[in-house]
Design an enzyme around this catalytic site. Structure first.
Site, PDB file in Angstrom:
ATOM      1  N   SER A  15       0.722  -1.137  -0.017  1.00 60.93           N
ATOM      2  CA  SER A  15      -0.079   0.022  -0.113  1.00 60.93           C
ATOM      3  C   SER A  15       0.860   1.194   0.107  1.00 60.93           C
ATOM      4  O   SER A  15       2.050   1.216   0.137  1.00 60.93           O
ATOM      5  CB  SER A  15      -0.980   0.070   1.133  1.00 60.93           C
ATOM      6  OG  SER A  15      -0.266   0.029   2.373  1.00 60.93           O
ATOM      7  N   LEU A  17       3.176   4.414  -0.346  1.00 62.75           N
ATOM      8  CA  LEU A  17       4.325   4.820  -1.247  1.00 62.75           C
ATOM      9  C   LEU A  17       5.014   3.571  -1.702  1.00 62.75           C
ATOM     10  O   LEU A  17       5.618   3.551  -2.976  1.00 62.75           O
ATOM     11  CB  LEU A  17       5.398   5.474  -0.176  1.00 62.75           C
ATOM     12  CG  LEU A  17       4.904   6.524   0.459  1.00 62.75           C
ATOM     13  CD1 LEU A  17       6.189   7.268   1.334  1.00 62.75           C
ATOM     14  CD2 LEU A  17       4.606   7.582  -0.430  1.00 62.75           C
ATOM     15  N   ASP A  36       5.833  -7.780   2.537  1.00 63.98           N
ATOM     16  CA  ASP A  36       4.837  -6.924   3.693  1.00 63.98           C
ATOM     17  C   ASP A  36       4.153  -7.915   4.638  1.00 63.98           C
ATOM     18  O   ASP A  36       4.077  -9.172   4.150  1.00 63.98           O
ATOM     19  CB  ASP A  36       3.666  -6.210   2.725  1.00 63.98           C
ATOM     20  CG  ASP A  36       3.124  -4.989   3.366  1.00 63.98           C
ATOM     21  OD1 ASP A  36       2.599  -5.068   4.331  1.00 63.98           O
ATOM     22  OD2 ASP A  36       3.193  -4.024   2.670  1.00 63.98           O
ATOM     23  N   ASP A  57       8.141  -9.917   8.010  1.00 65.17           N
ATOM     24  CA  ASP A  57       8.706  -8.780   8.917  1.00 65.17           C
ATOM     25  C   ASP A  57       9.964  -8.462   8.630  1.00 65.17           C
ATOM     26  O   ASP A  57      11.019  -9.193   8.612  1.00 65.17           O
ATOM     27  CB  ASP A  57       8.329  -9.340  10.457  1.00 65.17           C
ATOM     28  CG  ASP A  57       8.767  -8.335  11.526  1.00 65.17           C
ATOM     29  OD1 ASP A  57       9.640  -7.476  11.226  1.00 65.17           O
ATOM     30  OD2 ASP A  57       8.328  -8.617  12.681  1.00 65.17           O
ATOM     31  N   VAL A  58       9.991  -7.079   8.462  1.00 65.46           N
ATOM     32  CA  VAL A  58      11.562  -6.569   7.844  1.00 65.46           C
ATOM     33  C   VAL A  58      12.456  -6.652   8.935  1.00 65.46           C
ATOM     34  O   VAL A  58      13.804  -6.886   8.637  1.00 65.46           O
ATOM     35  CB  VAL A  58      11.147  -5.335   7.580  1.00 65.46           C
ATOM     36  CG1 VAL A  58      10.378  -4.906   6.246  1.00 65.46           C
ATOM     37  CG2 VAL A  58      10.586  -4.309   8.698  1.00 65.46           C
ATOM     38  N   SER A 146      12.007  10.504   6.553  1.00 67.18           N
ATOM     39  CA  SER A 146      10.963  11.134   6.748  1.00 67.18           C
ATOM     40  C   SER A 146      11.442  12.537   7.024  1.00 67.18           C
ATOM     41  O   SER A 146      12.730  12.621   7.625  1.00 67.18           O
ATOM     42  CB  SER A 146      10.111  10.869   7.770  1.00 67.18           C
ATOM     43  OG  SER A 146       9.176  11.929   8.279  1.00 67.18           O
ATOM     44  N   TYR A 159       9.963   7.784  16.291  1.00 70.18           N
ATOM     45  CA  TYR A 159       9.998   7.893  14.778  1.00 70.18           C
ATOM     46  C   TYR A 159      11.012   8.750  14.324  1.00 70.18           C
ATOM     47  O   TYR A 159      11.875   8.303  13.265  1.00 70.18           O
ATOM     48  CB  TYR A 159       8.791   8.471  14.474  1.00 70.18           C
ATOM     49  CG  TYR A 159       8.486   8.541  13.090  1.00 70.18           C
ATOM     50  CD1 TYR A 159       8.346   7.233  12.394  1.00 70.18           C
ATOM     51  CD2 TYR A 159       8.256   9.716  12.252  1.00 70.18           C
ATOM     52  CE1 TYR A 159       7.862   7.273  10.935  1.00 70.18           C
ATOM     53  CE2 TYR A 159       8.025   9.485  11.162  1.00 70.18           C
ATOM     54  CZ  TYR A 159       7.829   8.439  10.298  1.00 70.18           C
ATOM     55  OH  TYR A 159       7.535   8.543   8.915  1.00 70.18           O
ATOM     56  N   LYS A 163      14.133   7.502  11.951  1.00 74.04           N
ATOM     57  CA  LYS A 163      14.216   8.139  10.408  1.00 74.04           C
ATOM     58  C   LYS A 163      15.633   8.829  10.534  1.00 74.04           C
ATOM     59  O   LYS A 163      16.468   8.879   9.398  1.00 74.04           O
ATOM     60  CB  LYS A 163      13.088   8.886  10.230  1.00 74.04           C
ATOM     61  CG  LYS A 163      11.741   8.169   9.989  1.00 74.04           C
ATOM     62  CD  LYS A 163      11.947   7.240   8.975  1.00 74.04           C
ATOM     63  CE  LYS A 163      10.680   6.637   8.545  1.00 74.04           C
ATOM     64  NZ  LYS A 163      10.514   5.406   7.676  1.00 74.04           N
ATOM     65  N   THR A 194      -1.554   9.118   1.862  1.00 76.01           N
ATOM     66  CA  THR A 194      -1.353   7.653   1.967  1.00 76.01           C
ATOM     67  C   THR A 194      -2.672   7.344   2.904  1.00 76.01           C
ATOM     68  O   THR A 194      -3.208   8.021   3.379  1.00 76.01           O
ATOM     69  CB  THR A 194      -0.232   7.138   2.472  1.00 76.01           C
ATOM     70  OG1 THR A 194      -0.049   7.588   3.781  1.00 76.01           O
ATOM     71  CG2 THR A 194       1.190   7.509   1.524  1.00 76.01           C
TER      72      THR A 194
END
Length: 255
Positions: A15, A17, A36, A57-58, A146, A159, A163, A194
């Protein structure tokens, strides 16, 4: 770099980006593996673009290695785009003086920063075994950061830290992988429209308010605009070691 008949892994590709970028890479001839945790919509996007889906899972080494193996089995792996991420807001200390649980901070770091690093190291290892193209180029890794890395708002310490870590590892990672002909770059998007903002009248009004804070154009960015830049960074062989803001010149206020 020519990505025709090559594999590309897009994390978070189900989904937003990631999905837009997956479509852009597929349009340039790549076989795209959607990595994903959203299985239903991830498989739908993969089927739409003639790619494949990997449930992973990354931050899980074994699961990501499985996705890398699937990508290399389909075609030489030359592209990784890390779009998977999350950013729930949480102040470091609540209004009543209660500190943020450490596991909340660790979780955001694990998904965004450690997850990006984990995918990069495993994909890069596979890229070292591909045949080089012009100038010895074997592959490219593109991270998603970001503008919160630079303009973090109230409640964004986890966050923003994650980033900022992605931005900080971009150049040394590019230097590490130069010997193997692998480039590394990062896009730091601003306010992009998004699914995170939801739908309906309230969401529309909220997005319009956010868009008014952008210098120009005064709107939220589109996922396709991110994807357009991502494809350019992937295919432009002289683009390396850079963090690019894609934000309409917005600078986020404290809240």
């Amino acid at each position: 770099m020519d990505i025709t008949a090559s594999s590309a892994i897009v994390t978070g590709g189900a989904s937003g980006l990631g999905a837009a970028t997956a479509r852009g890479l597929a349009a340039r001839g790549a076989h795209v593996v959607i990595l994903d945790r959203q299985e239903d919509i991830g498989r739908d996007v993969a089927a739409e673009i003639g790619g494949s889906f990997a449930l992973a899972d990354v931050s899980d080494e074994e699961q990501v290695q499985g996705a890398v193996d699937a990508a290399t089995a389909a075609a030489p792996l030359r592209v990784l785009v890390n779009c998977a991420g999350l950013g729930p807001a949480r102040r470091i200390v609540d209004r009543d003086g209660t500190p943020i649980p450490l596991n909340k901070f660790e979780f955001v770091i694990r998904v965004n920063l450690i997850g990006s690093y984990n995918c990069a190291r495993l994909a890069a290892a596979a890229m070292t075994r591909t045949e080089p193209q012009a100038d010895g180029e074997r592959g490219v890794i593109l991270h998603t950061a970001s503008v919160a890395a630079f303009d973090g708002q109230i409640g964004q310490t986890p966050y923003s830290a994650a980033k900022a870590g992605i931005c900080g590892m971009t150049l040394p990672m590019a230097r590490d992988l130069a010997a193997h002909g692998i480039r590394v770059n990062t896009i730091a998007p601003g306010l992009i429209d998004t699914p995170i903002y939801g739908t309906g009248e309230h969401a529309t009004a909220f997005k319009a308010k956010l868009g008014a804070s952008v210098v120009f154009p005064q709107r939220l960015g589109y996922a396709d605009e991110f994807a357009s830049l991502a494809v350019e960074v992937v295919t432009n062989s002289y683009m390396n070691g850079e963090v690019i803001r894609l934000d309409g010149a917005v600078r986020l206020p404290p809240r």
